[in-house]
Design a protein around this motif. Structure first.
Motif, PDB file in Angstrom:
ATOM      1  N   UNK A 136      44.527  33.892  20.674  1.00  0.00           N
ATOM      2  CA  UNK A 136      43.866  33.911  19.562  1.00  0.00           C
ATOM      3  C   UNK A 136      42.543  32.862  19.484  1.00  0.00           C
ATOM      4  N   UNK A 137      42.720  31.686  20.424  1.00  0.00           N
ATOM      5  CA  UNK A 137      41.873  31.156  20.688  1.00  0.00           C
ATOM      6  C   UNK A 137      41.706  30.513  22.376  1.00  0.00           C
ATOM      7  N   UNK A 138      40.696  30.090  22.631  1.00  0.00           N
ATOM      8  CA  UNK A 138      40.508  29.790  24.098  1.00  0.00           C
ATOM      9  C   UNK A 138      41.266  28.676  24.547  1.00  0.00           C
ATOM     10  N   UNK A 139      41.746  28.563  25.665  1.00  0.00           N
ATOM     11  CA  UNK A 139      42.650  27.558  26.123  1.00  0.00           C
ATOM     12  C   UNK A 139      41.848  26.018  26.428  1.00  0.00           C
ATOM     13  N   UNK A 140      42.072  25.323  25.534  1.00  0.00           N
ATOM     14  CA  UNK A 140      41.498  24.164  25.287  1.00  0.00           C
ATOM     15  C   UNK A 140      42.066  23.129  24.488  1.00  0.00           C
ATOM     16  N   UNK A 141      42.217  21.907  24.766  1.00  0.00           N
ATOM     17  CA  UNK A 141      42.653  21.014  23.820  1.00  0.00           C
ATOM     18  C   UNK A 141      41.557  19.968  23.434  1.00  0.00           C
ATOM     19  N   UNK A 142      41.798  19.075  22.395  1.00  0.00           N
ATOM     20  CA  UNK A 142      40.901  18.208  22.020  1.00  0.00           C
ATOM     21  C   UNK A 142      40.117  18.722  20.838  1.00  0.00           C
ATOM     22  N   UNK A 143      39.232  17.654  20.142  1.00  0.00           N
ATOM     23  CA  UNK A 143      38.620  17.941  18.922  1.00  0.00           C
ATOM     24  C   UNK A 143      37.059  18.125  19.586  1.00  0.00           C
ATOM     25  N   UNK A 144      36.376  18.985  18.692  1.00  0.00           N
ATOM     26  CA  UNK A 144      34.766  19.103  18.909  1.00  0.00           C
ATOM     27  C   UNK A 144      34.240  17.652  18.738  1.00  0.00           C
ATOM     28  N   UNK A 145      33.287  17.211  19.713  1.00  0.00           N
ATOM     29  CA  UNK A 145      32.532  15.951  19.539  1.00  0.00           C
ATOM     30  C   UNK A 145      31.109  16.102  20.064  1.00  0.00           C
ATOM     31  N   UNK A 146      30.184  15.382  19.516  1.00  0.00           N
ATOM     32  CA  UNK A 146      28.831  15.328  20.200  1.00  0.00           C
ATOM     33  C   UNK A 146      28.050  16.067  19.234  1.00  0.00           C
ATOM     34  N   UNK A 147      26.790  16.377  19.702  1.00  0.00           N
ATOM     35  CA  UNK A 147      25.655  17.228  18.984  1.00  0.00           C
ATOM     36  C   UNK A 147      25.928  18.736  19.309  1.00  0.00           C
ATOM     37  N   UNK A 148      25.987  19.610  18.460  1.00  0.00           N
ATOM     38  CA  UNK A 148      26.129  20.979  18.817  1.00  0.00           C
ATOM     39  C   UNK A 148      24.752  21.730  19.347  1.00  0.00           C
ATOM     40  N   UNK A 149      24.965  22.597  19.999  1.00  0.00           N
ATOM     41  CA  UNK A 149      24.075  23.513  20.030  1.00  0.00           C
ATOM     42  C   UNK A 149      24.110  24.655  19.221  1.00  0.00           C
ATOM     43  N   UNK A 150      23.024  25.534  19.111  1.00  0.00           N
ATOM     44  CA  UNK A 150      23.117  26.588  18.221  1.00  0.00           C
ATOM     45  C   UNK A 150      22.638  27.923  18.782  1.00  0.00           C
ATOM     46  N   UNK A 151      23.114  29.071  18.213  1.00  0.00           N
ATOM     47  CA  UNK A 151      22.999  30.398  18.814  1.00  0.00           C
ATOM     48  C   UNK A 151      21.510  30.759  18.275  1.00  0.00           C
ATOM     49  N   UNK A 152      20.993  31.558  19.296  1.00  0.00           N
ATOM     50  CA  UNK A 152      19.784  32.113  18.852  1.00  0.00           C
ATOM     51  C   UNK A 152      19.929  33.631  18.620  1.00  0.00           C
ATOM     52  N   UNK A 153      20.904  34.300  18.667  1.00  0.00           N
ATOM     53  CA  UNK A 153      21.101  35.488  18.332  1.00  0.00           C
ATOM     54  C   UNK A 153      22.595  35.809  18.101  1.00  0.00           C
TER      55      UNK A 153
END
Length: 213
Positions: A136-153
């Motif tokens: 139900x989520x991608x295999x990854x550990x850790x918290x989101x950090x840094x500056x996000x990027x944004x979708x264009x569509x």
């Protein structure tokens, strides 16, 4: 420098990319039919209901579209009180979404996609027509950090590159990737990140991310 191409089991703390492979799991570009999508189990709505772009939970915006009683959808997999379905009649993206099981005449996913034995939650057939677990989520550990990027569509959010849809993202939505910058990638490569709009980690195609072109 181009980052590593995505593998089935993504590495931690790295930007993971995937070459788009031939698969039967992609979102159709036009309205689908039950015959076209044998990996979904066709059923109908018992009442008018909302289809949610992302799994409903706190702190996730509840974006929906409406579907009328008697209309057909295809069940891909189930999760708790919801089923991930394909709206056969919806031509524009998103056309995958979560609907309450109580809305459906038969909410089961099936062992042969369009037929077979009912499957438990978070199981569905894969591109090889074998039953597999649905992350139900991608295999990854850790918290989101840094500056996000944004979708264009608008883009579908996947558990692995070109695999199960686990949500949808819109233009302007943030994606926290695992490196300082995205770099330059082909439009059909897959970028791993955390999307607050979906409340989980997943993959989105670079074509939807202007920062990755």
């Amino acid at each position: 420098m181009r980052q590593k191409i995505a593998t089935r089991f993504p590495l931690k703390s790295a930007l993971i990319l995937g070459i788009a492979l031939a698969s039967q799991l992609g979102t159709p570009a036009v309205a689908a039919t039950a015959a076209d999508t044998h990996y979904t189990h066709h059923t109908t709505l018992q009442k008018d209901c909302a289809i949610h772009e992302n799994y409903p939970k706190p702190d996730v915006p509840d974006r929906t579209w409406s579907k009328g009683s008697g209309k057909g959808v295809g069940v891909r997999y189930t999760y708790n009180e919801y089923a991930m379905v394909l709206d056969y009649a919806k031509q524009e993206s998103p056309n995958w979404g979560f609907i309450a099981k109580s809305c459906l005449a038969d909410p089961s996913a099936r062992s042969q996609g369009g037929s077979g034995a009912p499957l438990p939650d978070l199981q569905a057939i894969g591109g090889d027509n074998q039953v597999k677990a649905v992350p139900i989520s991608a295999a990854h550990t850790g918290s989101p950090t840094g500056t996000p990027i944004h979708l264009g569509s608008v883009g579908s959010f996947r558990s692995e590159p070109r695999s199960f849809v686990i949500g949808n993202l819109r233009a302007g939505d943030a994606l926290y990737i695992t490196t300082a910058t995205c770099g330059h990638h082909g439009p059909e490569e897959w970028i791993l990140g955390y999307a607050p709009a979906a409340g989980r980690w997943g993959y989105v195609e670079a074509m939807h991310l202007p920062a990755c072109h």
